[in-house]
Design a protein around this motif. Structure first.
Motif, short mmCIF file in Angstrom:
data_model
loop_
_atom_site.label_atom_id
_atom_site.label_comp_id
_atom_site.label_asym_id
_atom_site.label_seq_id
_atom_site.Cartn_x
_atom_site.Cartn_y
_atom_site.Cartn_z
N GLY A 99 -10.44 -2.54 9.36
CA GLY A 99 -10.98 -2.27 8.03
C GLY A 99 -10.22 -0.91 7.49
O GLY A 99 -10.58 -0.48 6.21
N LYS A 100 -9.29 -0.53 8.21
CA LYS A 100 -8.31 0.99 7.86
C LYS A 100 -7.07 0.63 7.79
O LYS A 100 -6.46 -0.17 8.39
CB LYS A 100 -8.60 2.04 8.89
N ILE A 101 -6.32 0.98 6.66
CA ILE A 101 -4.77 0.77 6.47
C ILE A 101 -4.08 1.97 6.95
O ILE A 101 -4.51 3.08 6.88
CB ILE A 101 -4.59 0.72 4.97
N TYR A 102 -3.12 1.53 8.16
CA TYR A 102 -2.28 2.69 8.61
C TYR A 102 -0.93 2.33 7.94
O TYR A 102 -0.35 1.20 7.57
CB TYR A 102 -2.17 2.27 10.20
#
Length: 47
Positions: A24-27
């Motif tokens: 759920g996190k963008i890198y």
């Protein structure tokens, strides 16, 4: 600025060479190479 989780370089989110989503996190990445490294084993780079 975001930090490339693979090489540690600061990356402008608007100019990132590549992105990946994990848990759920963008890198954000400085290069496609760093994205490929991350995608092969995200747990290695996410603390």
């Amino acid at each position: 600025m975001a930090k490339d989780p693979v090489c540690g370089m600061n990356v402008d989110e608007k100019k990132a060479a590549a992105t990946s989503e994990y848990n759920g996190k963008i890198y954000y990445f400085c290069s496609k190479h760093c994205k490929m490294e991350f995608d092969s084993d995200p747990k290695k780079y996410v603390k």
